[in-house]
Design an enzyme around this catalytic site. Structure first.
Site, PDB file in Angstrom:
ATOM      1  N   SER A 171      -3.945  -2.429 -11.360  1.00 15.29           N
ATOM      2  CA  SER A 171      -3.397  -1.984 -10.092  1.00 15.29           C
ATOM      3  C   SER A 171      -2.014  -1.400 -10.364  1.00 15.29           C
ATOM      4  O   SER A 171      -1.124  -2.107 -10.836  1.00 15.29           O
ATOM      5  CB  SER A 171      -3.305  -3.177  -9.135  1.00 15.29           C
ATOM      6  OG  SER A 171      -2.660  -2.807  -7.946  1.00 15.29           O
ATOM      7  N   LYS A 200      -6.541   1.415 -10.077  1.00 12.82           N
ATOM      8  CA  LYS A 200      -6.256   1.354  -8.641  1.00 12.82           C
ATOM      9  C   LYS A 200      -4.843   1.861  -8.400  1.00 12.82           C
ATOM     10  O   LYS A 200      -3.901   1.470  -9.088  1.00 12.82           O
ATOM     11  CB  LYS A 200      -6.416  -0.095  -8.179  1.00 12.82           C
ATOM     12  CG  LYS A 200      -5.766  -0.475  -6.858  1.00 12.82           C
ATOM     13  CD  LYS A 200      -6.304  -1.816  -6.380  1.00 12.82           C
ATOM     14  CE  LYS A 200      -5.227  -2.644  -5.693  1.00 12.82           C
ATOM     15  NZ  LYS A 200      -5.751  -3.943  -5.211  1.00 12.82           N
ATOM     16  N   LYS A 244      -1.756   2.376  -5.722  1.00 12.97           N
ATOM     17  CA  LYS A 244      -1.188   2.030  -4.415  1.00 12.97           C
ATOM     18  C   LYS A 244      -0.812   3.325  -3.711  1.00 12.97           C
ATOM     19  O   LYS A 244      -0.284   4.262  -4.354  1.00 12.97           O
ATOM     20  CB  LYS A 244       0.053   1.148  -4.607  1.00 12.97           C
ATOM     21  CG  LYS A 244      -0.263  -0.248  -5.129  1.00 12.97           C
ATOM     22  CD  LYS A 244      -1.008  -1.065  -4.083  1.00 12.97           C
ATOM     23  CE  LYS A 244      -1.247  -2.486  -4.582  1.00 12.97           C
ATOM     24  NZ  LYS A 244      -1.965  -3.294  -3.585  1.00 12.97           N
ATOM     25  N   ASP A 253      -5.339   1.807  -2.733  1.00 13.30           N
ATOM     26  CA  ASP A 253      -5.084   0.633  -1.877  1.00 13.30           C
ATOM     27  C   ASP A 253      -3.832   0.895  -1.044  1.00 13.30           C
ATOM     28  O   ASP A 253      -2.746   1.104  -1.588  1.00 13.30           O
ATOM     29  CB  ASP A 253      -4.883  -0.611  -2.759  1.00 13.30           C
ATOM     30  CG  ASP A 253      -4.670  -1.890  -1.951  1.00 13.30           C
ATOM     31  OD1 ASP A 253      -4.729  -1.845  -0.701  1.00 13.30           O
ATOM     32  OD2 ASP A 253      -4.443  -2.955  -2.581  1.00 13.30           O
ATOM     33  N   GLU A 290      -9.147   0.838  -0.315  1.00 12.90           N
ATOM     34  CA  GLU A 290      -8.889  -0.552   0.074  1.00 12.90           C
ATOM     35  C   GLU A 290      -7.900  -0.634   1.229  1.00 12.90           C
ATOM     36  O   GLU A 290      -6.825  -0.024   1.181  1.00 12.90           O
ATOM     37  CB  GLU A 290      -8.345  -1.300  -1.162  1.00 12.90           C
ATOM     38  CG  GLU A 290      -8.124  -2.791  -0.954  1.00 12.90           C
ATOM     39  CD  GLU A 290      -7.654  -3.490  -2.242  1.00 12.90           C
ATOM     40  OE1 GLU A 290      -7.700  -2.869  -3.331  1.00 12.90           O
ATOM     41  OE2 GLU A 290      -7.219  -4.644  -2.144  1.00 12.90           O
ATOM     42  N   ASP A 321      -9.334  -6.188   2.180  1.00 11.27           N
ATOM     43  CA  ASP A 321      -8.552  -7.208   1.473  1.00 11.27           C
ATOM     44  C   ASP A 321      -7.893  -8.094   2.543  1.00 11.27           C
ATOM     45  O   ASP A 321      -8.444  -9.131   2.935  1.00 11.27           O
ATOM     46  CB  ASP A 321      -7.535  -6.496   0.559  1.00 11.27           C
ATOM     47  CG  ASP A 321      -6.532  -7.414  -0.122  1.00 11.27           C
ATOM     48  OD1 ASP A 321      -6.495  -8.613   0.198  1.00 11.27           O
ATOM     49  OD2 ASP A 321      -5.751  -6.934  -0.971  1.00 11.27           O
ATOM     50  N   LYS A 352      -9.630 -12.696  -2.775  1.00  6.38           N
ATOM     51  CA  LYS A 352      -8.520 -13.399  -3.418  1.00  6.38           C
ATOM     52  C   LYS A 352      -8.642 -14.843  -2.937  1.00  6.38           C
ATOM     53  O   LYS A 352      -8.538 -15.089  -1.737  1.00  6.38           O
ATOM     54  CB  LYS A 352      -7.178 -12.816  -2.970  1.00  6.38           C
ATOM     55  CG  LYS A 352      -6.942 -11.381  -3.418  1.00  6.38           C
ATOM     56  CD  LYS A 352      -5.593 -10.886  -2.947  1.00  6.38           C
ATOM     57  CE  LYS A 352      -5.368  -9.438  -3.353  1.00  6.38           C
ATOM     58  NZ  LYS A 352      -4.130  -8.889  -2.785  1.00  6.38           N
ATOM     59  N   GLY A 361      -5.841  -9.587  -7.182  1.00  9.03           N
ATOM     60  CA  GLY A 361      -4.766 -10.287  -7.875  1.00  9.03           C
ATOM     61  C   GLY A 361      -3.529 -10.386  -7.000  1.00  9.03           C
ATOM     62  O   GLY A 361      -3.358  -9.603  -6.057  1.00  9.03           O
TER      63      GLY A 361
HETATM   64  O1  OSB Z   1      -3.221  -5.618  -2.224  1.00 13.74           O
HETATM   65  O2  OSB Z   1      -4.099  -6.280  -4.044  1.00 13.74           O
HETATM   66  C1  OSB Z   1      -3.101  -6.096  -3.351  1.00 13.74           C
HETATM   67  C2  OSB Z   1      -0.003  -6.904  -5.440  1.00 13.74           C
HETATM   68  C3  OSB Z   1       0.851  -7.334  -4.461  1.00 13.74           C
HETATM   69  C4  OSB Z   1       0.405  -7.372  -3.160  1.00 13.74           C
HETATM   70  C5  OSB Z   1      -0.863  -6.935  -2.824  1.00 13.74           C
HETATM   71  C6  OSB Z   1      -1.725  -6.492  -3.804  1.00 13.74           C
HETATM   72  C7  OSB Z   1      -1.269  -6.447  -5.132  1.00 13.74           C
HETATM   73  C8  OSB Z   1      -2.041  -5.939  -6.238  1.00 13.74           C
HETATM   74  C9  OSB Z   1      -1.732  -6.554  -7.569  1.00 13.74           C
HETATM   75  O3  OSB Z   1      -2.795  -4.989  -6.143  1.00 13.74           O
HETATM   76  C10 OSB Z   1      -2.895  -6.866  -8.383  1.00 13.74           C
HETATM   77  C11 OSB Z   1      -2.519  -7.651  -9.596  1.00 13.74           C
HETATM   78  O4  OSB Z   1      -2.249  -8.875  -9.499  1.00 13.74           O
HETATM   79  O5  OSB Z   1      -2.483  -7.064 -10.668  1.00 13.74           O
HETATM   80 MG    MG Z   2      -5.134  -4.987  -1.737  1.00  8.59          MG
END
Ligand code: OSB
Ligand code: MG
Length: 391
Positions: A142, A168, A170, A196, A224, A249, A273, A303
């Site tokens: 991510s 992924k 952001k 995401d 996402e 999510d 999660k 994660g």
């Molecule tokens: O939306 O999955 C998410 C990290 C912080 C807050 C939200 C998210 C995330 C990640 C990190 O995408 C994923 C990771 O732990 O590598």
């Molecule tokens: Mg997410």
């Protein structure tokens, strides 16, 4: 049988190698709440509460979780015998609303304790004898929001070279179409790419709506959580307009929300999660109802920038058969210069993280000396001290 005598709460601080930015905020140093659960026979396990320092992802924070565990949740377990780990969620959830990550840290710890008692690796204990448990879990990365498409492209290329099975990205309004488009162009059509938004878009905003529709051109594995956590109907409307599958999510807080998503057509994929849904019992229920849905709803393990302790729980969960898409389960070295477990979590060149399948419990050794050296707060809650009760 599980009967906890003592719960130690600790806060540690771990510096991320690189700040991680999502649409709602940024983290550079991870403040992490770790728990040590000790049973009446002296056996003990570590678990992790995945809440962040600020309420940028869900309402919980590390400080609300600390309060909830000390005041309301720990007293539900301390000194009480619970037959099975599978019963802990109900015991914690009855008449205590919310605080899922606080509940999850205790509940998952109880599953690990039970695995240790039975001499089973956590993955195999969660699997409960079912067929198709994985020995290695497919892994994605991510990538946080970057200042420019070029900076994002550079990180995406490195991730592909490292072997990650999914990349992924952001996104947020204003950092979406051009960024995703640049990465798709750079990595080619063979790489599994997804975006995401962490709930940053609003369908009432014409610019937002147009950007989400434009993402359809990039052949994403999924998009996402574009809309708010409560927007199951909005996601259903959007899903009907898009070719790209939506993945939820933040919206999926328990099995009831997952059922509603499937019934409403709010998405086609679920990010599980375990902390967000209050632990493993709820995670397994969501996994199972997703596998039974027609069409089947694939799930993957998200994660929360976990330390190696929380990661052990994610890896075990992701070994269940319907976790068929690569999770956000990067190896330790992607986050930290030194992790709190040994061996650290690693990924091979095919993007697989091995699942511990021989030693009982988490399958990694917790480095208590290192944890001691980075502990900033510690509190012990024990049988004697827990008079406080909730009806
Ligand atoms: O939306 O999955 C998410 C990290 C912080 C807050 C939200 C998210 C995330 C990640 C990190 O995408 C994923 C990771 O732990 O590598
Ligand atoms: Mg997410």
């Amino acid at each position: 049988m599980i009967r906890l005598d003592r719960i130690t709460l600790r806060e540690i601080r771990l510096a991320l190698k690189e700040p991680f930015r999502i649409s709602s905020g940024v983290q550079s140093e991870r403040r992490i709440l770790l728990l040590e659960l000790q049973d009446a026979d002296g056996a003990s396990v570590w678990s992790e509460c995945v809440a962040f320092e600020a309420p940028i992802y869900t309402a919980e924070t590390i400080d609300t979780a600390w309060l909830a565990i000390r005041e309301w949740l720990a007293p539900r377990l301390l000194g009480h015998a619970v037959d099975r780990a599978a019963d802990v969620h109900a015991r914690l959830a009855t008449n205590i609303r919310g605080h899922s990550m606080a509940k999850g840290a205790l509940e998952m710890g109880c599953w690990a304790l039970e695995a240790v008692q039975l001499g089973r690796p956590l993955s195999r204990h969660l699997g409960g004898g079912r067929a198709g448990l994985r020995d290695a879990v497919p892994t994605g990365i991510s990538l946080g929001l970057q200042a420019t498409p070029a900076a994002l492209v550079e990180r995406a290329r490195a991730a592909v070279a490292a072997g990650y099975q999914k990349v992924k990205l952001k996104i947020e309004p204003g950092r979406d179409v051009a960024f995703v488009g640049a990465v798709r162009e750079a990595v080619g059509t063979e790489i599994e790419l997804m975006a995401d938004a962490n709930a940053a878009y609003n369908l009432d905003d014409a610019t937002h709506h147009a950007a989400l529709k434009s993402l359809d051109a990039f052949d994403l594995l999924m998009l996402e959580q574009p809309l708010g956590a409560d927007e199951l109907l909005g996601h259903a409307t959007l899903q009907a307009e898009l070719r790209t599958s939506l993945c939820l999510d933040e919206s999926i807080t328990d099995r009831g929300r997952a059922t509603a998503m499937v019934a409403l057509g709010s998405g086609r994929i679920i990010n599980i999660k375990p902390g967000r849904v209050g632990g493993f019992t709820e995670s397994i229920a969501i996994h199972d109802l997703s596998a039974a849905a027609r069409p089947l709803v694939p799930v993957w393990c998200g994660g929360m920038l976990e330390s190696g302790i929380g990661r052990a729980y994610n890896v075990a969960l992701a070994s269940l058969p319907n976790f068929s898409l690569p999770g956000d389960l990067s190896p330790s070295a992607r986050y930290w210069s030194r992790d709190v477990v040994s061996p650290e979590w690693t990924m091979n060149a095919d993007g697989l993280v091995p699942v511990p399948t021989t030693t009982p419990g988490l399958g990694v050794v917790v480095d208590t000396d290192f944890i001691d050296s980075i502990t900033t707060r510690l509190e012990v809650v024990s049988t004697r001290a827990s008079a406080m009760a909730v009806a």
